[in-house]
Design an enzyme around this catalytic site. Structure first.
Site, PDB file in Angstrom:
ATOM      1  N   PHE A  46      43.583   0.945  -8.721  1.00 51.56           N
ATOM      2  CA  PHE A  46      43.861  -0.288  -9.691  1.00 51.56           C
ATOM      3  C   PHE A  46      43.521  -0.023 -11.145  1.00 51.56           C
ATOM      4  O   PHE A  46      42.539  -0.832 -11.844  1.00 51.56           O
ATOM      5  CB  PHE A  46      43.012  -1.488  -9.293  1.00 51.56           C
ATOM      6  CG  PHE A  46      43.159  -2.019  -7.811  1.00 51.56           C
ATOM      7  CD1 PHE A  46      44.385  -2.925  -7.410  1.00 51.56           C
ATOM      8  CD2 PHE A  46      42.414  -1.674  -6.837  1.00 51.56           C
ATOM      9  CE1 PHE A  46      44.592  -3.150  -6.256  1.00 51.56           C
ATOM     10  CE2 PHE A  46      42.710  -2.087  -5.491  1.00 51.56           C
ATOM     11  CZ  PHE A  46      43.725  -2.697  -5.279  1.00 51.56           C
ATOM     12  N   CYS A  69      54.205   0.836 -13.428  1.00 52.13           N
ATOM     13  CA  CYS A  69      53.717   0.472 -12.256  1.00 52.13           C
ATOM     14  C   CYS A  69      54.496  -0.949 -11.964  1.00 52.13           C
ATOM     15  O   CYS A  69      55.040  -1.081 -10.850  1.00 52.13           O
ATOM     16  CB  CYS A  69      52.200   0.223 -12.298  1.00 52.13           C
ATOM     17  SG  CYS A  69      51.375   1.577 -12.703  1.00 52.13           S
TER      18      CYS A  69
HETATM   19  C1  UGA Z   1      48.652  -2.141 -13.890  1.00 51.80           C
HETATM   20  C2  UGA Z   1      47.719  -2.962 -13.225  1.00 51.80           C
HETATM   21  O1  UGA Z   1      47.249  -3.877 -14.194  1.00 51.80           O
HETATM   22  C3  UGA Z   1      46.572  -2.116 -12.700  1.00 51.80           C
HETATM   23  O2  UGA Z   1      45.391  -2.897 -12.106  1.00 51.80           O
HETATM   24  C4  UGA Z   1      47.161  -1.087 -11.833  1.00 51.80           C
HETATM   25  O3  UGA Z   1      46.285  -0.362 -11.012  1.00 51.80           O
HETATM   26  C5  UGA Z   1      48.384  -0.496 -12.127  1.00 51.80           C
HETATM   27  O4  UGA Z   1      49.407  -1.336 -12.758  1.00 51.80           O
HETATM   28  C6  UGA Z   1      48.922   0.615 -11.388  1.00 51.80           C
HETATM   29  O5  UGA Z   1      49.576   0.059 -10.383  1.00 51.80           O
HETATM   30  O6  UGA Z   1      48.541   1.854 -11.293  1.00 51.80           O
HETATM   31  P1  UGA Z   1      49.334  -0.893 -16.242  1.00 51.80           P
HETATM   32  O7  UGA Z   1      50.507  -0.657 -15.621  1.00 51.80           O
HETATM   33  O8  UGA Z   1      48.592   0.169 -16.725  1.00 51.80           O
HETATM   34  O9  UGA Z   1      48.261  -1.326 -15.075  1.00 51.80           O
HETATM   35  O10 UGA Z   1      49.326  -1.922 -17.408  1.00 51.80           O
HETATM   36  P2  UGA Z   1      48.995  -3.341 -17.556  1.00 51.80           P
HETATM   37  O11 UGA Z   1      47.723  -3.617 -18.416  1.00 51.80           O
HETATM   38  O12 UGA Z   1      48.826  -4.241 -16.472  1.00 51.80           O
HETATM   39  O13 UGA Z   1      50.236  -3.727 -18.477  1.00 51.80           O
HETATM   40  C7  UGA Z   1      51.480  -3.943 -17.875  1.00 51.80           C
HETATM   41  C8  UGA Z   1      52.448  -4.714 -18.756  1.00 51.80           C
HETATM   42  O14 UGA Z   1      52.420  -6.114 -18.824  1.00 51.80           O
HETATM   43  C9  UGA Z   1      52.408  -4.252 -20.095  1.00 51.80           C
HETATM   44  O15 UGA Z   1      53.714  -3.985 -20.312  1.00 51.80           O
HETATM   45  C10 UGA Z   1      51.685  -5.287 -20.825  1.00 51.80           C
HETATM   46  O16 UGA Z   1      52.248  -5.296 -22.069  1.00 51.80           O
HETATM   47  C11 UGA Z   1      52.194  -6.461 -20.087  1.00 51.80           C
HETATM   48  N1  UGA Z   1      51.374  -7.676 -20.050  1.00 51.80           N
HETATM   49  C12 UGA Z   1      50.190  -7.808 -19.705  1.00 51.80           C
HETATM   50  C13 UGA Z   1      52.098  -8.796 -20.961  1.00 51.80           C
HETATM   51  O17 UGA Z   1      53.099  -8.749 -21.173  1.00 51.80           O
HETATM   52  N2  UGA Z   1      51.229  -9.833 -20.765  1.00 51.80           N
HETATM   53  C14 UGA Z   1      49.817  -9.871 -20.367  1.00 51.80           C
HETATM   54  O18 UGA Z   1      49.082 -11.071 -20.216  1.00 51.80           O
HETATM   55  C15 UGA Z   1      49.361  -8.718 -20.007  1.00 51.80           C
END
Ligand code: UGA
Length: 435
Positions: free
Chosen positions: A153, A264
Protein backbone atom coordinates in the site's frame (compact mmCIF):
# COMPACT_ATOMS: atom_id res chain seq x y z
CA UNK A 1 16.25 -12.93 8.26
CA UNK A 2 17.71 -13.51 4.80
CA UNK A 3 15.39 -12.05 2.21
CA UNK A 4 15.44 -11.90 -1.57
CA UNK A 5 13.45 -9.43 -3.63
CA UNK A 6 12.83 -10.45 -7.24
CA UNK A 7 12.26 -7.27 -9.25
CA UNK A 8 13.90 -3.93 -8.52
CA UNK A 9 11.11 -1.73 -9.78
CA UNK A 10 9.34 0.73 -7.58
CA UNK A 11 7.84 -1.76 -5.13
CA UNK A 12 10.81 -4.16 -5.02
CA UNK A 13 13.40 -1.51 -4.41
CA UNK A 14 11.44 0.36 -1.75
CA UNK A 15 10.45 -2.88 0.03
CA UNK A 16 13.99 -4.26 -0.17
CA UNK A 17 15.58 -1.10 1.19
CA UNK A 18 13.02 -0.81 4.00
CA UNK A 19 13.38 -4.46 5.06
CA UNK A 20 17.16 -3.96 5.15
CA UNK A 21 16.54 -0.93 7.34
CA UNK A 22 14.55 -3.23 9.67
CA UNK A 23 17.81 -5.17 10.10
CA UNK A 24 17.33 -8.04 7.62
CA UNK A 25 19.89 -9.24 5.06
CA UNK A 26 18.39 -8.36 1.70
CA UNK A 27 19.39 -9.17 -1.87
CA UNK A 28 17.52 -7.26 -4.56
CA UNK A 29 17.70 -9.19 -7.79
CA UNK A 30 16.81 -8.23 -11.32
CA UNK A 31 17.57 -9.73 -14.71
CA UNK A 32 18.35 -6.28 -16.06
CA UNK A 33 22.14 -6.23 -15.80
CA UNK A 34 22.47 -2.53 -16.55
CA UNK A 35 20.03 -1.70 -13.76
CA UNK A 36 21.87 -3.88 -11.23
CA UNK A 37 25.21 -2.44 -12.31
CA UNK A 38 23.82 1.08 -11.82
CA UNK A 39 22.35 0.18 -8.42
CA UNK A 40 25.71 -1.17 -7.32
CA UNK A 41 27.18 2.20 -8.21
CA UNK A 42 24.50 4.00 -6.15
CA UNK A 43 22.28 4.91 -9.11
CA UNK A 44 18.56 4.83 -8.25
CA UNK A 45 16.40 4.25 -11.34
CA UNK A 46 13.34 6.11 -10.01
CA UNK A 47 12.72 9.39 -8.23
CA UNK A 48 11.39 8.66 -4.75
CA UNK A 49 12.20 11.04 -1.90
CA UNK A 50 14.63 9.50 0.60
CA UNK A 51 15.21 6.27 -1.32
CA UNK A 52 18.74 7.07 -2.48
CA UNK A 53 19.90 7.78 1.07
CA UNK A 54 18.17 4.68 2.47
CA UNK A 55 19.70 2.42 -0.18
CA UNK A 56 23.16 3.95 0.28
CA UNK A 57 23.01 3.56 4.07
CA UNK A 58 21.96 -0.09 3.97
CA UNK A 59 24.49 -0.98 1.29
CA UNK A 60 27.21 0.73 3.35
CA UNK A 61 26.17 -1.13 6.50
CA UNK A 62 26.24 -4.45 4.63
CA UNK A 63 22.55 -5.37 4.79
CA UNK A 64 21.56 -4.64 1.17
CA UNK A 65 23.13 -6.09 -1.98
CA UNK A 66 22.19 -6.43 -5.64
CA UNK A 67 22.42 -9.43 -7.93
CA UNK A 68 21.42 -10.72 -11.35
CA UNK A 69 21.87 -14.36 -10.34
CA UNK A 70 18.71 -16.19 -9.30
CA UNK A 71 20.70 -19.10 -7.82
CA UNK A 72 22.78 -16.82 -5.59
CA UNK A 73 19.82 -14.69 -4.57
CA UNK A 74 17.27 -17.43 -3.84
CA UNK A 75 19.41 -20.28 -2.52
CA UNK A 76 20.05 -18.91 0.95
CA UNK A 77 16.84 -16.93 1.37
CA UNK A 78 14.25 -17.66 4.06
CA UNK A 79 11.74 -15.39 2.30
CA UNK A 80 11.61 -14.67 -1.44
CA UNK A 81 9.46 -11.74 -2.50
CA UNK A 82 8.03 -11.58 -6.00
CA UNK A 83 7.84 -7.88 -6.81
CA UNK A 84 7.84 -7.89 -10.59
CA UNK A 85 5.54 -5.78 -12.76
CA UNK A 86 1.93 -6.73 -13.55
CA UNK A 87 1.12 -4.24 -16.30
CA UNK A 88 -2.21 -4.17 -18.11
CA UNK A 89 -2.08 -6.77 -20.84
CA UNK A 90 -0.93 -5.57 -24.27
CA UNK A 91 -4.24 -6.78 -25.71
CA UNK A 92 -5.74 -3.64 -24.14
CA UNK A 93 -8.52 -5.62 -22.45
CA UNK A 94 -7.68 -4.54 -18.90
CA UNK A 95 -6.44 -7.96 -17.78
CA UNK A 96 -3.26 -7.92 -15.68
CA UNK A 97 -0.33 -9.47 -17.55
CA UNK A 98 1.08 -12.19 -15.30
CA UNK A 99 3.92 -13.26 -17.59
CA UNK A 100 6.61 -11.88 -15.27
CA UNK A 101 5.04 -13.40 -12.15
CA UNK A 102 4.80 -16.85 -13.71
CA UNK A 103 8.36 -16.64 -15.05
CA UNK A 104 9.70 -15.57 -11.64
CA UNK A 105 7.89 -18.48 -9.93
CA UNK A 106 9.27 -20.98 -12.45
CA UNK A 107 12.80 -19.64 -12.21
CA UNK A 108 13.01 -19.33 -8.44
CA UNK A 109 11.52 -22.80 -7.82
CA UNK A 110 14.59 -24.83 -8.65
CA UNK A 111 16.82 -22.78 -6.34
CA UNK A 112 14.73 -23.06 -3.17
CA UNK A 113 16.73 -24.60 -0.33
CA UNK A 114 15.21 -25.42 3.06
CA UNK A 115 11.86 -24.02 4.15
CA UNK A 116 11.13 -20.78 2.26
CA UNK A 117 8.21 -18.37 2.28
CA UNK A 118 7.43 -17.12 -1.23
CA UNK A 119 5.73 -13.76 -0.89
CA UNK A 120 3.53 -12.27 -3.62
CA UNK A 121 4.09 -8.52 -3.29
CA UNK A 122 3.00 -7.55 -6.80
CA UNK A 123 -0.62 -6.51 -7.28
CA UNK A 124 -2.25 -9.54 -8.83
CA UNK A 125 -5.68 -10.91 -9.69
CA UNK A 126 -7.38 -13.27 -7.27
CA UNK A 127 -6.05 -16.78 -7.70
CA UNK A 128 -2.47 -15.81 -8.57
CA UNK A 129 -0.92 -16.99 -5.29
CA UNK A 130 -2.34 -20.46 -5.89
CA UNK A 131 -1.02 -20.39 -9.46
CA UNK A 132 2.42 -19.45 -8.12
CA UNK A 133 2.29 -22.35 -5.66
CA UNK A 134 1.32 -24.75 -8.45
CA UNK A 135 4.09 -23.52 -10.76
CA UNK A 136 6.71 -23.92 -8.02
CA UNK A 137 5.44 -27.38 -7.14
CA UNK A 138 5.53 -28.44 -10.81
CA UNK A 139 9.07 -27.13 -11.26
CA UNK A 140 10.41 -28.58 -8.00
CA UNK A 141 8.28 -31.24 -6.38
CA UNK A 142 10.70 -31.50 -3.42
CA UNK A 143 10.54 -27.78 -2.51
CA UNK A 144 9.56 -26.98 1.08
CA UNK A 145 7.66 -23.70 0.81
CA UNK A 146 4.48 -21.73 1.45
CA UNK A 147 3.10 -18.91 -0.66
CA UNK A 148 1.92 -15.75 1.13
CA UNK A 149 0.02 -12.84 -0.39
CA UNK A 150 1.28 -9.59 1.13
CA UNK A 151 -0.07 -6.67 -0.94
CA UNK A 152 1.67 -3.32 -0.81
CA UNK A 153 0.00 0.00 0.00
CA UNK A 154 2.82 2.37 -0.95
CA UNK A 155 2.04 5.75 -2.47
CA UNK A 156 4.61 7.06 -4.88
CA UNK A 157 6.33 10.06 -3.33
CA UNK A 158 5.57 8.82 0.22
CA UNK A 159 6.55 5.18 -0.15
CA UNK A 160 9.16 4.95 2.60
CA UNK A 161 6.90 6.49 5.19
CA UNK A 162 4.01 4.28 4.03
CA UNK A 163 6.25 1.22 4.49
CA UNK A 164 7.62 2.26 7.87
CA UNK A 165 4.29 3.45 9.29
CA UNK A 166 1.56 1.53 7.47
CA UNK A 167 -2.15 1.76 8.31
CA UNK A 168 -2.16 -2.04 8.24
CA UNK A 169 -0.28 -5.09 7.01
CA UNK A 170 -2.27 -7.72 5.11
CA UNK A 171 -1.11 -11.34 5.16
CA UNK A 172 -2.87 -13.95 3.08
CA UNK A 173 -1.48 -17.24 4.28
CA UNK A 174 -2.64 -20.73 4.99
CA UNK A 175 0.02 -22.15 7.27
CA UNK A 176 1.02 -21.20 10.79
CA UNK A 177 4.66 -21.57 9.81
CA UNK A 178 4.32 -18.98 7.04
CA UNK A 179 2.46 -16.56 9.30
CA UNK A 180 5.16 -16.93 11.97
CA UNK A 181 7.88 -16.20 9.38
CA UNK A 182 6.04 -13.10 8.13
CA UNK A 183 5.58 -11.84 11.68
CA UNK A 184 9.29 -12.18 12.30
CA UNK A 185 9.95 -10.27 9.09
CA UNK A 186 7.66 -7.41 10.11
CA UNK A 187 8.64 -7.48 13.77
CA UNK A 188 9.48 -3.75 14.02
CA UNK A 189 5.90 -2.93 12.96
CA UNK A 190 4.49 -4.98 15.85
CA UNK A 191 6.39 -2.70 18.17
CA UNK A 192 4.49 0.24 16.61
CA UNK A 193 1.18 -1.61 17.20
CA UNK A 194 0.46 -1.74 13.47
CA UNK A 195 -2.77 -3.68 12.82
CA UNK A 196 -2.19 -6.98 11.01
CA UNK A 197 -4.99 -8.60 9.02
CA UNK A 198 -4.33 -12.30 8.51
CA UNK A 199 -6.65 -13.99 6.06
CA UNK A 200 -6.77 -16.47 3.19
CA UNK A 201 -4.96 -15.96 -0.11
CA UNK A 202 -7.98 -14.88 -2.15
CA UNK A 203 -9.08 -12.29 0.40
CA UNK A 204 -5.60 -10.76 0.64
CA UNK A 205 -5.41 -10.46 -3.14
CA UNK A 206 -8.85 -8.90 -3.34
CA UNK A 207 -8.17 -6.46 -0.46
CA UNK A 208 -5.53 -4.72 -2.57
CA UNK A 209 -7.87 -4.24 -5.53
CA UNK A 210 -10.76 -3.24 -3.26
CA UNK A 211 -8.69 -0.58 -1.47
CA UNK A 212 -7.45 0.99 -4.72
CA UNK A 213 -10.88 0.77 -6.34
CA UNK A 214 -12.52 2.44 -3.34
CA UNK A 215 -10.03 5.32 -3.43
CA UNK A 216 -10.43 5.68 -7.20
CA UNK A 217 -14.22 5.75 -6.84
CA UNK A 218 -13.91 8.32 -4.05
CA UNK A 219 -11.95 10.59 -6.39
CA UNK A 220 -14.43 10.07 -9.22
CA UNK A 221 -17.24 10.86 -6.79
CA UNK A 222 -15.77 14.20 -5.81
CA UNK A 223 -14.96 14.98 -9.45
CA UNK A 224 -18.60 14.35 -10.30
CA UNK A 225 -19.64 16.60 -7.40
CA UNK A 226 -17.30 19.28 -8.78
CA UNK A 227 -19.14 19.17 -12.10
CA UNK A 228 -22.48 19.49 -10.32
CA UNK A 229 -21.06 22.37 -8.24
CA UNK A 230 -20.10 24.20 -11.44
CA UNK A 231 -23.60 23.68 -12.82
CA UNK A 232 -25.46 24.94 -9.75
CA UNK A 233 -23.02 27.61 -8.54
CA UNK A 234 -21.77 25.71 -5.48
CA UNK A 235 -18.19 25.48 -4.16
CA UNK A 236 -16.70 21.98 -4.14
CA UNK A 237 -13.95 22.91 -1.68
CA UNK A 238 -16.46 23.82 1.02
CA UNK A 239 -18.60 20.85 0.05
CA UNK A 240 -15.68 18.38 0.31
CA UNK A 241 -14.66 19.85 3.66
CA UNK A 242 -18.14 19.58 5.15
CA UNK A 243 -18.85 16.14 3.74
CA UNK A 244 -15.39 14.86 4.72
CA UNK A 245 -15.75 16.09 8.30
CA UNK A 246 -18.25 13.27 8.76
CA UNK A 247 -15.95 10.71 10.34
CA UNK A 248 -17.65 7.95 8.38
CA UNK A 249 -16.57 9.58 5.13
CA UNK A 250 -13.22 11.18 5.94
CA UNK A 251 -11.51 14.16 4.31
CA UNK A 252 -8.74 12.33 2.49
CA UNK A 253 -9.02 11.66 -1.25
CA UNK A 254 -11.80 14.19 -1.70
CA UNK A 255 -9.72 16.62 -3.78
CA UNK A 256 -11.18 17.20 -7.22
CA UNK A 257 -8.78 17.46 -10.11
CA UNK A 258 -8.11 16.42 -13.68
CA UNK A 259 -8.80 12.75 -12.90
CA UNK A 260 -6.69 10.11 -11.21
CA UNK A 261 -3.67 8.63 -12.97
CA UNK A 262 -0.52 6.70 -12.16
CA UNK A 263 0.55 3.11 -12.38
CA UNK A 264 -2.03 1.78 -9.92
CA UNK A 265 -5.60 3.13 -9.94
CA UNK A 266 -6.18 2.99 -13.72
CA UNK A 267 -4.64 -0.48 -14.03
CA UNK A 268 -6.10 -1.98 -10.85
CA UNK A 269 -9.68 -0.74 -11.41
CA UNK A 270 -9.66 -2.32 -14.88
CA UNK A 271 -8.15 -5.55 -13.54
CA UNK A 272 -10.84 -5.70 -10.82
CA UNK A 273 -13.53 -5.29 -13.47
CA UNK A 274 -12.03 -8.23 -15.33
CA UNK A 275 -11.91 -10.34 -12.15
CA UNK A 276 -15.63 -9.64 -11.60
CA UNK A 277 -16.47 -10.31 -15.23
CA UNK A 278 -14.58 -13.59 -15.25
CA UNK A 279 -16.57 -14.73 -12.24
CA UNK A 280 -19.87 -13.59 -13.75
CA UNK A 281 -20.60 -10.84 -11.22
CA UNK A 282 -21.27 -7.14 -11.73
CA UNK A 283 -18.94 -4.37 -10.52
CA UNK A 284 -21.06 -1.40 -11.56
CA UNK A 285 -19.72 1.13 -9.07
CA UNK A 286 -16.12 0.54 -10.10
CA UNK A 287 -17.18 0.62 -13.74
CA UNK A 288 -18.82 4.00 -13.21
CA UNK A 289 -15.73 5.28 -11.38
CA UNK A 290 -13.59 4.38 -14.39
CA UNK A 291 -16.02 6.04 -16.82
CA UNK A 292 -16.24 9.21 -14.72
CA UNK A 293 -12.45 9.39 -14.68
CA UNK A 294 -12.22 9.22 -18.47
CA UNK A 295 -14.96 11.83 -18.75
CA UNK A 296 -13.16 14.09 -16.27
CA UNK A 297 -10.04 14.21 -18.43
CA UNK A 298 -12.14 15.00 -21.51
CA UNK A 299 -13.97 17.66 -19.52
CA UNK A 300 -10.64 19.31 -18.67
CA UNK A 301 -9.80 19.62 -22.38
CA UNK A 302 -13.16 21.31 -22.95
CA UNK A 303 -12.63 23.56 -19.92
CA UNK A 304 -9.32 24.78 -21.34
CA UNK A 305 -10.78 25.21 -24.83
CA UNK A 306 -13.78 27.15 -23.51
CA UNK A 307 -11.54 29.39 -21.41
CA UNK A 308 -9.51 30.14 -24.53
CA UNK A 309 -12.68 31.43 -26.21
CA UNK A 310 -13.70 28.19 -27.91
CA UNK A 311 -10.55 27.44 -29.89
CA UNK A 312 -6.95 26.67 -29.03
CA UNK A 313 -5.68 27.05 -32.60
CA UNK A 314 -2.75 29.45 -32.70
CA UNK A 315 -2.77 29.87 -28.90
CA UNK A 316 0.17 29.28 -26.58
CA UNK A 317 -0.59 27.12 -23.55
CA UNK A 318 1.84 26.92 -20.62
CA UNK A 319 1.52 23.57 -18.84
CA UNK A 320 2.83 23.32 -15.26
CA UNK A 321 3.36 19.73 -14.16
CA UNK A 322 3.22 16.57 -16.22
CA UNK A 323 3.40 13.76 -13.66
CA UNK A 324 0.21 12.18 -12.29
CA UNK A 325 1.00 13.70 -8.90
CA UNK A 326 3.90 15.58 -7.23
CA UNK A 327 7.11 14.03 -5.88
CA UNK A 328 7.44 11.42 -8.60
CA UNK A 329 8.87 11.27 -12.10
CA UNK A 330 6.19 8.76 -13.12
CA UNK A 331 4.20 9.69 -16.20
CA UNK A 332 2.20 6.49 -16.45
CA UNK A 333 -1.46 7.28 -17.17
CA UNK A 334 -0.90 10.87 -16.11
CA UNK A 335 -3.93 13.06 -16.97
CA UNK A 336 -1.53 15.53 -18.63
CA UNK A 337 -0.82 12.93 -21.31
CA UNK A 338 -4.51 12.83 -22.24
CA UNK A 339 -5.24 16.54 -21.83
CA UNK A 340 -2.34 18.17 -23.68
CA UNK A 341 -2.17 16.22 -26.98
CA UNK A 342 -5.68 17.20 -28.19
CA UNK A 343 -4.81 20.87 -27.61
CA UNK A 344 -1.60 20.45 -29.59
CA UNK A 345 -3.41 18.59 -32.38
CA UNK A 346 -5.87 21.48 -32.70
CA UNK A 347 -3.02 23.92 -33.20
CA UNK A 348 -1.91 25.07 -29.75
CA UNK A 349 1.76 25.61 -28.93
CA UNK A 350 2.50 23.76 -25.67
CA UNK A 351 5.19 25.17 -23.34
CA UNK A 352 5.98 22.82 -20.50
CA UNK A 353 7.65 22.81 -17.15
CA UNK A 354 7.86 19.84 -14.76
CA UNK A 355 10.45 19.44 -11.99
CA UNK A 356 11.19 15.76 -12.76
CA UNK A 357 9.58 14.34 -15.87
CA UNK A 358 10.74 16.51 -18.77
CA UNK A 359 13.38 14.10 -20.14
CA UNK A 360 10.85 11.23 -20.44
CA UNK A 361 8.16 13.57 -21.76
CA UNK A 362 10.49 14.98 -24.41
CA UNK A 363 10.87 11.56 -25.98
CA UNK A 364 7.08 11.03 -25.97
CA UNK A 365 6.13 14.51 -27.14
CA UNK A 366 9.03 15.95 -29.14
CA UNK A 367 6.87 18.79 -30.50
CA UNK A 368 6.16 20.35 -27.11
CA UNK A 369 8.49 23.11 -25.90
CA UNK A 370 10.37 22.30 -22.69
CA UNK A 371 11.42 25.13 -20.40
CA UNK A 372 13.62 25.57 -17.36
CA UNK A 373 11.08 27.23 -15.05
CA UNK A 374 7.38 27.92 -14.60
CA UNK A 375 8.07 31.55 -15.54
CA UNK A 376 9.79 30.61 -18.77
CA UNK A 377 6.89 28.28 -19.61
CA UNK A 378 4.48 31.21 -19.18
CA UNK A 379 6.41 33.47 -21.56
CA UNK A 380 3.98 34.81 -24.17
CA UNK A 381 1.26 32.33 -23.08
CA UNK A 382 -2.44 32.86 -23.70
CA UNK A 383 -3.19 30.53 -20.79
CA UNK A 384 -1.34 28.72 -18.03
CA UNK A 385 -2.70 25.32 -16.98
CA UNK A 386 -1.64 23.97 -13.59
CA UNK A 387 -1.82 20.19 -13.99
CA UNK A 388 0.22 18.84 -11.05
CA UNK A 389 0.39 20.46 -7.61
CA UNK A 390 4.17 20.41 -7.15
CA UNK A 391 5.14 22.53 -4.13
CA UNK A 392 7.05 24.98 -6.32
CA UNK A 393 3.78 25.80 -8.15
CA UNK A 394 1.93 26.50 -4.89
CA UNK A 395 3.69 29.77 -4.24
CA UNK A 396 4.28 31.21 -7.71
CA UNK A 397 5.20 34.87 -8.03
CA UNK A 398 1.87 35.78 -9.60
CA UNK A 399 2.96 39.25 -10.73
CA UNK A 400 5.90 37.68 -12.55
CA UNK A 401 3.65 35.06 -14.16
CA UNK A 402 1.17 37.71 -15.25
CA UNK A 403 3.91 39.92 -16.66
CA UNK A 404 5.29 37.01 -18.69
CA UNK A 405 1.94 36.06 -20.21
CA UNK A 406 0.23 37.44 -23.27
CA UNK A 407 -3.11 37.32 -21.50
CA UNK A 408 -3.61 36.53 -17.79
CA UNK A 409 -5.71 33.36 -18.00
CA UNK A 410 -4.95 30.90 -15.18
CA UNK A 411 -6.52 27.45 -15.38
CA UNK A 412 -5.95 25.65 -12.11
CA UNK A 413 -6.90 21.97 -12.48
CA UNK A 414 -5.76 21.21 -8.90
CA UNK A 415 -7.57 24.05 -7.09
CA UNK A 416 -4.31 25.21 -5.55
CA UNK A 417 -5.17 28.91 -5.57
CA UNK A 418 -8.07 30.93 -4.11
CA UNK A 419 -10.43 32.34 -6.76
CA UNK A 420 -10.86 35.72 -5.03
CA UNK A 421 -7.10 36.25 -4.63
CA UNK A 422 -6.46 35.29 -8.24
CA UNK A 423 -9.03 37.79 -9.47
CA UNK A 424 -7.50 40.42 -7.20
CA UNK A 425 -4.11 39.62 -8.79
CA UNK A 426 -5.65 40.40 -12.18
CA UNK A 427 -6.17 36.90 -13.54
CA UNK A 428 -9.11 35.35 -15.25
CA UNK A 429 -9.17 32.32 -13.02
CA UNK A 430 -10.72 28.97 -13.92
CA UNK A 431 -10.61 25.97 -11.58
CA UNK A 432 -12.52 22.77 -10.84
CA UNK A 433 -15.93 22.98 -9.19
CA UNK A 434 -15.69 26.41 -7.62
CA UNK A 435 -16.37 29.24 -10.01
C1 UGA B 1 -2.00 4.39 -4.91
C2 UGA B 1 -2.56 4.16 -3.49
O1 UGA B 1 -2.84 5.41 -2.86
C3 UGA B 1 -1.57 3.37 -2.65
O2 UGA B 1 -2.15 3.07 -1.38
C4 UGA B 1 -1.25 2.04 -3.36
O3 UGA B 1 -0.34 1.24 -2.66
C5 UGA B 1 -0.68 2.36 -4.73
O4 UGA B 1 -1.65 3.12 -5.49
C6 UGA B 1 -0.36 1.06 -5.42
O5 UGA B 1 -1.31 0.32 -5.75
O6 UGA B 1 0.81 0.70 -5.55
P1 UGA B 1 -0.29 6.15 -6.01
O7 UGA B 1 -0.74 5.59 -7.33
O8 UGA B 1 1.16 6.31 -5.75
O9 UGA B 1 -0.85 5.23 -4.81
O10 UGA B 1 -0.93 7.59 -5.88
P2 UGA B 1 -2.10 8.30 -5.05
O11 UGA B 1 -1.50 9.25 -4.09
O12 UGA B 1 -3.08 7.35 -4.54
O13 UGA B 1 -2.77 9.18 -6.22
C7 UGA B 1 -3.34 8.56 -7.36
C8 UGA B 1 -4.00 9.58 -8.24
O14 UGA B 1 -5.18 10.11 -7.64
C9 UGA B 1 -3.14 10.80 -8.59
O15 UGA B 1 -3.30 11.10 -9.95
C10 UGA B 1 -3.71 11.89 -7.70
O16 UGA B 1 -3.51 13.19 -8.22
C11 UGA B 1 -5.17 11.53 -7.71
N1 UGA B 1 -5.91 12.06 -6.53
C12 UGA B 1 -5.63 11.63 -5.28
C13 UGA B 1 -6.92 13.00 -6.74
O17 UGA B 1 -7.20 13.42 -7.88
N2 UGA B 1 -7.61 13.46 -5.65
C14 UGA B 1 -7.35 13.03 -4.40
O18 UGA B 1 -8.04 13.49 -3.46
C15 UGA B 1 -6.33 12.11 -4.21
Amino acid sequence: MRITMIGTGYVGLVTGACLAEFGHQVICMDKDEAKIAALREGGIPIYEPGLDALVAKNVREGRLAFSTEMAEAVGAAQAVFIAVGTPSSRRGDGYADLTYIHAAARELAVHLTGYTVVVDKSTVPVGTARQVARIIREANSAADFDVVSNPEFLREGAAINDFMRPDRVVLGAESERAIAAMKELYDPLYLLSTPFVTTNLETAELIKYAANAFLAVKISFINEMATICEAVGADVKDLAKAVGLDGRIGRKFLHPGPGYGGSCFPKDTLALLRVAQEHGVAARIVEAGVEVNAAQKARMVKKIRDALGGSEAGKTVAALGLTFKPETDDLRDSPALTILPPLFEKGARIQIHDPQAMPQAASMFPHFHYTSSAYEACQGADAVVLLTEWNQYRALDLAKIKAAMKSPLFIDLRNVYEPAKMREAGFTYVCVGRN
